[in-house]
Design a protein around this motif. Structure first.
Motif: not given
Length: 909
Positions: A201-207, A214-216, A273-276
């Motif tokens: 469920l770890d996630l990467y978001t790009i703007s 990087v979200w853990q 979620y936490s931003r790594a």
């Protein structure tokens, strides 16, 4: 002649807008081209445009995980469910509003679409037989602005959507106890892409501003807890009660409303979620905006594209830069990575580019680009194997009709191309341009080896080359002169004067040394090459002449004028033999900003391009319309009309304007909604045909600029606003028996064949005219009997057998067998066939095209084998393999071995 022509392929345009997709095997790229879809087979070096079209330009494509189904959505939100196996439309659906993204779940059971600020999840079609292919399952609310992207977890339990409001939302595909929705912030610009890590469920978001978060997640995928059945039933009842009375008859599925802020009680026992980490792409400020991204989960590769045409490849989660390259100076609109992670596909909508890059070897797998502006002219090579096109962008492109790829582009011209032509050898291309030059290009060395110019600068509007390929002529649109050059020396031979208006068209008689020239002065002049270029005849018409064309046998001249008439002339006696009133067949459409109706504007329209069929019995005509008309010359009647496009994104497509777009202040088309966006529509200046090119955007008008019949008679091509359209003869659509008798059936043919009466079986099979049966009969004939059968074959059936051999050679692997048939037929019946050479020329050219293609393929294979043998011998000698003098391999033996291998390769291919 049979008119069972159908749309075959689209060349000249490889990508317009929308997202690219690799097929599950990773060997093909699916590219939206206007309102059609083209599949590029990278392994076999071929491309094919599917025989289906949407009503507007396609904006997004969704591909099922098994690669059998695709969902095509156009600008208006209308969707087609397409079978990529059967290449047909299965279902149609309308989402009512423009859709931003479509994505299937990895298990293929669901798919999600995003429109406005909502995500809609549907049951995916195809897993079971259903009446309605699009059944809404859930509606997800959360973002405040338009949604932009979708990504699924590997087990299809959750999906994430990005939005222009700078937030990313994670939703559960089912209502999990510990995850219904989750909102992520952390960005200062619109979200371009979001990606889940593999099996996590770890996630990467790009703007858009080039930031990567990087979200853990504190929970694994296996940690998601399903809700009890009792709670699910309560939720369903609540959702139906909340819908209100007006929606009870047609429930819209379950609705899930997300909240950006939640209290501490609601967060307890939920996924967190936490931003790594947070990284930035444009630290130096070298890039404008991040426009597209793709992530390969197995290899952890992130590919990002920018508005300046640069792309980066990073390894995540450490954000290590692997390499950075620039592929163009235009915005990269879409990126896709194949299943192995080796190939990366890029689409640039500004230039219409499609690139497939192999990042490990840093080389192009595919690099294709269509004409930047509209195509103006085209020409077939004498054997029908190649097509050359010229465009308003000043480029000359050569296309292979078998692979549908452009294999060479000439960029020497500095202005629009007005005409292109092949010489009779098929290895020299000529192009005339408004830059005042006529250039000759060599297809052996791919170079411009001759440049023809006039004494005074002149803009050339038309071009013609004689049947020998030695005399080149071009007409000027400003000095009203015709210039004649020698191909051998490049010198100007003569300047033909006499016309009192711009030269609109030139054409050489294929059989005689006569040049026909058409002009806006309402005349057609015939010039005799062998009589010092004197005017042999002057044909006077009632209106400005736009185009002339000789029949393939040179006995008739067709002329199209501004009054919409096509007239036919016996040029030897200067007598008109017939005419066709074709203005009403054009069926003009009404442009959005036109003040008069389509019926009134059609009175001033005419045909701008003409072309005889290969047998000379019919003529193709096209102009400023979406229709191409094919007429029977002798009967002077309309045989068929081909609608080249149904794309309503083009102007002048509909006969009547949409009343819903008319207001008391005028047409809604006058309002430029998206002046700063890529989809804006600009107001064209009065009289501008191709749109206002000084503006950023324009809506192109549908038109046919050039038509040409293939010398083989099996297809014809048209350059249009959509691209280069190929229509091929579909023999499978028609049952056309020849001298059929009641006793001739497939069983009787096979009975005669079993008795080894091969000649009789072939004659009976051709009388029934079933292609598969003919193939079965011919392939049953033993090789040692071919000579006897060919000699005893009736003369009437020799032509039919040759035509079958030409078509069979295109697909069959029995190369030597069919070549033996062709050789024996031509050797035994060559003299009789020669007497009808004019009629049989398209057939012989079709046979030559098929043999030439096999010759090139086998030659490459043999050259490769020869190279490998030499390489192996060189390596063995370098390693110091000691051999006795008598066993050393000489150069003569090597050549013998290579020749033997070439013969073997020819036999087995």
């Amino acid at each position: 002649m049979k008119f069972a022509y159908r749309f075959s392929n689209l060349l000249g345009t490889v990508y317009r807008r929308g997202n690219l997709h690799f097929t599950p095997d990773g060997n093909c790229v699916i590219s939206p081209v206007g309102n059609r879809v083209t599949v590029f087979d990278l392994k076999n070096n071929k491309s094919e445009t599917l025989p289906l079209a949407t009503r507007h330009n396609i904006t997004c494509v969704g591909l099922s995980p098994d690669g059998s189904l695709a969902i095509l959505v156009d600008e208006e939100g209308a969707a087609l469910l397409v079978s990529l196996i059967g290449k047909s439309v299965i279902h149609q659906f309308h989402f009512q509003k423009p859709v931003h993204c479509v994505c299937f779940s990895p298990d293929g059971r669901k798919f999600v679409i995003t429109k406005d600020n909502v995500a809609l999840m549907y049951h995916a079609p195809g897993k079971k037989r259903e009446f309605n292919a699009f059944v809404l399952d859930k509606t997800y609310y959360g973002p405040y602005d338009e949604t932009t992207c979708i990504d699924w977890t590997d087990d299809s339990k959750c999906f994430a959507i990005g939005s222009k409001d700078m937030s990313t939302w994670v939703f559960g595909a089912e209502r999990w106890v510990n995850l219904i929705y989750y909102s992520l912030g952390g960005h200062k610009d619109a979200i371009v892409a979001c990606f889940f890590e593999e099996n996590s469920l770890d996630l990467y978001t790009i703007s858009q501003d080039g930031a990567l978060c990087v979200w853990q997640c504190d929970t694994d995928l296996d940690g998601l807890k399903p809700r009890p059945p009792k709670d699910r039933a309560e939720d369903k009842n609540e959702s139906i009660e909340d819908l209100g009375e007006e929606f009870i008859e047609e429930p819209k599925g379950e609705e899930i409303h997300g909240k950006a802020t939640t209290n501490e009680k609601e967060r307890r026992d939920k996924v967190k979620y936490s931003r790594a980490a947070k990284y930035f792409f444009n630290k130096e400020g070298d890039f404008n905006n991040l426009t597209s991204a793709a992530y390969h989960k197995k290899t952890h590769l992130l590919v990002t594209g920018f508005a300046s045409g640069i792309f980066h490849i990073h390894e995540l989660p450490e954000f290590n830069l692997i390499h950075s390259l620039s592929i163009s100076d235009q915005r990269i609109a879409t990126i896709s990575i194949n299943c192995t992670g080796d190939w990366i596909a890029f689409g640039c909508s500004g230039l219409g580019q499609l690139l497939v890059w192999e990042w490990q070897s840093e080389s192009y797998v595919l690099k294709q680009q269509g004409h930047f502006n509209s195509m103006v002219s085209l020409a077939y090579s004498p054997d029908g194997q190649y097509l050359v096109t010229g465009g308003d962008d000043g480029k000359v492109k050569v296309w292979n009709t078998s692979s549908s790829f452009c294999f060479v582009t000439f960029t020497e011209h500095t202005s629009s191309i007005s005409a292109v032509a092949f010489t009779s050898t098929g290895y020299v291309i000529l192009s005339a341009s408004l830059d005042g030059t006529v250039r000759a290009f060599d297809l052996h060395r791919y170079r411009n080896f001759r440049t023809f110019t006039s004494p005074r600068p002149a803009q050339f509007s038309c071009l013609a080359v004689d049947s020998s390929g030695e005399i080149i002529s071009a007409g000027s649109q400003d000095s009203f002169d015709i210039f004649v050059w020698s191909m051998q020396s490049g010198r100007l031979l003569d300047v033909l004067s006499g016309h009192e208006g711009p030269i609109s068209s030139l054409c050489f008689n294929p059989m005689k040394s006569i040049l026909a020239s058409a002009s806006w002065d309402k005349t057609v002049r015939l010039w005799d090459m062998f009589d010092s270029w004197r005017t042999k005849e002057t044909l006077t018409l009632n209106s400005d002449v736009l185009v002339v064309a000789f029949r393939p046998d040179g006995s008739e001249l067709a002329v199209a004028a501004l009054d919409g008439q096509i007239t036919f002339w016996d040029h030897e006696n200067a007598v008109q033999t017939g005419s066709i009133e074709g203005r009403h067949d054009l069926q003009m459409g009404r442009k959005e900003l036109d003040k008069i109706t389509a019926k009134q504007s059609a009175k001033a329209k005419s045909f701008t391009t003409l072309c005889y069929s290969a047998d000379g019995q019919s003529i193709l005509a096209g102009g400023l319309s979406k229709f191409v008309c094919i007429y029977h010359v002798k009967e002077q009647i309309l045989m068929k009309k081909f609608e080249i496009s149904c794309n309503l994104s083009l102007d002048a497509m509909e006969e009547y304007l949409d009343r819903r777009k008319m207001t008391e202040f005028g047409s809604m088309a006058l309002i430029d909604d998206g002046a700063g966006d890529e989809d804006g529509v600009a107001i064209a200046l009065p009289g501008v045909k191709r749109g206002d090119l000084s503006s950023r955007h324009f809506k192109p008008e549908i038109r046919v600029t050039c038509l040409r019949f293939s010398p083989t008679g099996r297809s014809w091509a048209a350059t249009t606003t959509e691209g280069l359209l190929i229509y091929s003869l579909d023999s499978g659509l028609i049952f056309d028996p020849f001298e059929l008798d009641i006793d001739i059936t497939p069983s009787s043919v096979r009975k005669v064949l079993s008795q080894k009466e091969y000649t009789m079986a072939i004659v009976m099979a051709f009388r029934l005219n079933e292609k598969k049966l003919i193939q079965e009969v011919i392939e049953t004939v033993p090789c040692n009997e071919v000579d006897v059968v060919c000699s005893s074959l009736p003369e009437l059936y020799v032509e039919k057998v040759l035509e079958f051999l030409a078509s069979a050679l295109e697909t069959s692997h029995h190369l030597e067998f069919y070549l033996t048939w062709a050789q024996r037929l031509l050797m035994l019946h060559g003299q009789k066939l020669k007497t009808r050479s004019g009629k049989l020329l398209p057939l012989i050219q079709f046979l030559q095209k098929s043999i030439q293609r096999h010759f090139e393929d086998v030659s490459k294979l043999c050259e490769w084998n020869r190279y490998n043998i030499k390489y192996a011998l060189a390596i063995s000698q370098q390693r110091g393999m000691k051999r006795p003098a008598e066993t050393s391999v000489s150069e003569e033996e090597l050549e013998d071995n290579s020749d033997y291998l070439m013969e073997e390769a020819t036999t087995h291919s």
